[in-house]
Scaffold this motif. Structure first.
Motif, PDB file in Angstrom:
ATOM      1  N   UNK A 298      37.179  12.351 114.689  1.00 40.38           N
ATOM      2  CA  UNK A 298      36.010  12.249 113.806  1.00 40.38           C
ATOM      3  C   UNK A 298      36.251  12.895 112.444  1.00 40.38           C
ATOM      4  N   UNK A 299      37.302  13.713 112.336  1.00 39.71           N
ATOM      5  CA  UNK A 299      37.659  14.301 111.041  1.00 39.71           C
ATOM      6  C   UNK A 299      38.718  13.440 110.327  1.00 39.71           C
ATOM      7  N   UNK A 300      39.155  12.369 110.985  1.00 46.39           N
ATOM      8  CA  UNK A 300      40.229  11.549 110.435  1.00 46.39           C
ATOM      9  C   UNK A 300      41.587  12.206 110.560  1.00 46.39           C
ATOM     10  N   UNK A 301      41.699  13.162 111.491  1.00 43.25           N
ATOM     11  CA  UNK A 301      42.933  13.960 111.608  1.00 43.25           C
ATOM     12  C   UNK A 301      43.835  13.447 112.737  1.00 43.25           C
TER      13      UNK A 301
ATOM     14  N   UNK B  95      38.882   7.845 119.890  1.00 47.34           N
ATOM     15  CA  UNK B  95      39.289   6.805 118.911  1.00 47.34           C
ATOM     16  C   UNK B  95      40.172   7.410 117.821  1.00 47.34           C
ATOM     17  N   UNK B  96      41.290   7.966 118.290  1.00 48.99           N
ATOM     18  CA  UNK B  96      42.197   8.688 117.387  1.00 48.99           C
ATOM     19  C   UNK B  96      42.813   7.758 116.342  1.00 48.99           C
ATOM     20  N   UNK B  97      43.281   6.594 116.778  1.00 41.15           N
ATOM     21  CA  UNK B  97      43.922   5.674 115.826  1.00 41.15           C
ATOM     22  C   UNK B  97      42.913   5.166 114.801  1.00 41.15           C
ATOM     23  N   UNK B  98      41.700   4.865 115.260  1.00 42.93           N
ATOM     24  CA  UNK B  98      40.650   4.408 114.337  1.00 42.93           C
ATOM     25  C   UNK B  98      40.345   5.489 113.300  1.00 42.93           C
ATOM     26  N   UNK B  99      40.244   6.741 113.764  1.00 41.51           N
ATOM     27  CA  UNK B  99      39.951   7.854 112.853  1.00 41.51           C
ATOM     28  C   UNK B  99      41.039   8.009 111.794  1.00 41.51           C
ATOM     29  N   UNK B 100      42.293   7.895 112.215  1.00 38.87           N
ATOM     30  CA  UNK B 100      43.414   8.027 111.271  1.00 38.87           C
ATOM     31  C   UNK B 100      43.413   6.889 110.250  1.00 38.87           C
ATOM     32  N   UNK B 101      43.135   5.678 110.749  1.00 35.12           N
ATOM     33  CA  UNK B 101      43.079   4.514 109.865  1.00 35.12           C
ATOM     34  C   UNK B 101      41.979   4.689 108.814  1.00 35.12           C
ATOM     35  N   UNK B 102      40.797   5.101 109.263  1.00 36.44           N
ATOM     36  CA  UNK B 102      39.657   5.267 108.352  1.00 36.44           C
ATOM     37  C   UNK B 102      39.951   6.317 107.293  1.00 36.44           C
ATOM     38  N   UNK B 103      40.686   7.365 107.689  1.00 37.69           N
ATOM     39  CA  UNK B 103      41.048   8.419 106.732  1.00 37.69           C
ATOM     40  C   UNK B 103      42.124   7.919 105.768  1.00 37.69           C
TER      41      UNK B 103
ATOM     42  N   UNK C 267      31.875   8.207 122.671  1.00 33.56           N
ATOM     43  CA  UNK C 267      33.035   8.663 121.904  1.00 33.56           C
ATOM     44  C   UNK C 267      33.617   7.596 120.979  1.00 33.56           C
ATOM     45  N   UNK C 268      32.747   6.636 120.564  1.00 32.67           N
ATOM     46  CA  UNK C 268      33.110   5.801 119.424  1.00 32.67           C
ATOM     47  C   UNK C 268      32.871   6.631 118.162  1.00 32.67           C
ATOM     48  N   UNK C 269      33.409   6.183 117.049  1.00 35.04           N
ATOM     49  CA  UNK C 269      33.166   6.880 115.788  1.00 35.04           C
ATOM     50  C   UNK C 269      32.045   6.190 115.020  1.00 35.04           C
ATOM     51  N   UNK C 270      31.162   6.991 114.455  1.00 35.44           N
ATOM     52  CA  UNK C 270      30.083   6.504 113.599  1.00 35.44           C
ATOM     53  C   UNK C 270      30.455   6.930 112.189  1.00 35.44           C
ATOM     54  N   UNK C 271      30.590   5.958 111.274  1.00 35.86           N
ATOM     55  CA  UNK C 271      30.987   6.353 109.917  1.00 35.86           C
ATOM     56  C   UNK C 271      30.223   5.572 108.860  1.00 35.86           C
ATOM     57  N   UNK C 272      30.106   6.196 107.699  1.00 33.46           N
ATOM     58  CA  UNK C 272      29.590   5.471 106.546  1.00 33.46           C
ATOM     59  C   UNK C 272      30.789   5.031 105.734  1.00 33.46           C
TER      60      UNK C 272
END
Lengths: 319, 319
Positions: free
Chosen positions: A72-75, A196-204, A268-273
């Motif tokens: 969730x931190x994009x880390x 959703x580690x890969x999604x978080x990294x991609x979004x970051x 544990x999905x990611x919610x993002x703007x």
């Protein structure tokens, strides 16, 4: 007697446990990198039950909830620690062996190293403190507090599955009969969540997300966290909210399905703007556009069949 | 049924919790600095009791045990996290407020920042996971495994006080009467230990210590840990072992006093082996020279009145 919520609120403020107001604390590591770190305290009969069976998945879940905070931190997760308080009745059970195996299986997937921790006996319940750390380019951790009016709201995947799984696990019928495939899938959403580690990294890395949180309490609650931290409101379009497919095993009622997706925790999905200029890239990556951030501070609205109603956070308020 | 020791041994190996074999895990931070990190799981009625009174010192002790691990690496503490599982009976008590206050009081002394953690409810016992991190120049953390034959053995201060305090606290008489000053001092050694952070930093920065551990289990056990990690033996001179002065409140028997100093846990003094060339600097700093490292692998000997006997580790083997 304080309610759970009053107690939680008081003690969080006292201990500054919600200090950063984010899924992880962000600490400088070196000139190019920040470290993010999180701890999740899981208590038997509060956060998990041993009589649900599939206790071999408990290690997976303990690590998954912490990796979800890192995501969730994009880390990128790097290392972890585990502290356990173990009652004597479990010393000779296979539980700890299988805990270990499923913990390490997930750790291997994400290249996470177990660097330490502690173990104590207890004459109370099994308690697990799962600590995980990750790395993100300096100043680039994605916070909850940085959503802006007009930002589109996305989730990384379908919702309500883990809450449906919890319903199935609590249903005594489920304990007696061999469950149908769909029910099994629901229970695995609860017992073996995918961070959703890969999604978080991609979004970051692609600069898509302007703010982010993982859905641990439920969409309605976690979106309220983003709005509160960012000083904004939000509007959701009910027909756009993706609902976990196997929920039809337990209900076909549209209202009930929507309720599970809005208020069910632990998906544990990611919610993002999303950065408005990158909305098509977010859609292309397979994420679901479910609403927009508004200037209506503190108010989350839900549009159902053309009618707008105010959405009260009703997710699971765990400690 | 496994014994505590068998269980501990099995699960430590499985989970690699003793992986580094040191008080802290050592992780690279940047080109000049390593980060050290430790977790201590404290369980009500195992590691502390609420009916001892002075529960306002519990926050101090929770942080002190972790800072002692940081000190044992020769590192400077930097930040900490706290995870708590809190039973409902304590929500409205003053315990958590005073826990918070005494935790922060010690944190301020050492410039330690609380960066996060978690809180959960439990229907079991109060459980505290205390996590602390520190920094040390790259490659300069002081390990247990680097003692050499001939190195003099030192402790940073008198021993047995915390064990004496435990005896006093467990003595029902103590609960009934206002204790004499000496007894109060003993109980404070148990309830409000001083982590030897400045001593650890001095030993590291001046290159005095060749190996180090904090005395949490007891001198006999913790010296055995150094010997096992370093592949050495050791010899102690009983008359040189410093005994906490107020122990005479509970016994004048020299054998019993020696036993408390050798096998009493939780004094949180540092036990270190000294660079032979720097022995006078270590003595000048006020530390006590109590023995020497030998080549007699795995054997710790104790010389009492000119007679040598083998010392069996008999400290408190907590998890």
């Amino acid at each position: 007697m304080s309610s759970e919520f009053e107690f939680l609120d008081r003690i969080r403020k006292k201990f500054s446990l919600g200090k950063t107001g984010d899924d992880c604390a962000v600490l400088p590591k070196d000139s190019k990198t920040d470290m993010v770190i999180t701890a999740d305290m899981l208590v038997e009969d509060i956060d998990f039950r041993l009589d649900w069976g599939r206790t071999e998945l408990l290690g997976h879940k303990a690590l998954a909830v912490s990796l979800s905070d890192i995501a969730a931190m994009g880390a990128t997760p790097t290392w972890a620690m585990l502290s356990l308080a173990v009652p004597e009745r479990l010393w000779d059970s296979k539980l700890l062996d299988s805990f270990y195996e499923s913990w390490h299986e997930l750790a291997r997937v994400h290249g996470v190293e177990l660097v330490g921790g502690d173990i104590s006996k207890t004459d109370g319940k099994l308690v697990i403190d799962s600590i995980a750390a990750g790395e993100v380019p300096r100043g680039k951790a994605i916070l909850r507090s940085t959503a802006s009016t007009g930002d589109p709201i996305f989730v990384t995947g379908p919702l309500g599955g883990a809450a449906g799984g919890l319903k199935s696990l609590e249903d005594e019928m489920f304990q007696c009969f061999f469950p149908p495939f769909g029910t099994l899938r629901l229970t695995l959403k609860q017992l073996q969540p995918t961070p959703r580690v890969e999604a978080g990294k991609l979004l970051q890395s692609q600069g898509l997300a302007t703010s982010m949180i993982d859905i641990s309490d439920g969409l309605s609650s976690d979106l309220a966290h983003i709005c509160r931290a960012s000083g904004t409101g939000a509007v959701l379009h009910s027909e756009k909210i993706p609902i976990y497919e196997f929920l039809d095993e337990i209900t076909h009622d549209p209202g009930e399905l929507l309720d599970l997706a809005l208020n069910g925790g632990e998906d544990f999905e990611l919610l993002f703007t999303c950065d408005r200029k990158k909305i098509s890239a977010a859609k292309k990556a397979g994420f679901c556009h479910i609403g927009e951030i508004t200037a209506n501070e503190g108010i989350v609205e839900l549009i159902v069949d053309g009618e707008t109603r105010v959405l009260t956070p009703a997710g699971y308020s765990h400690f």
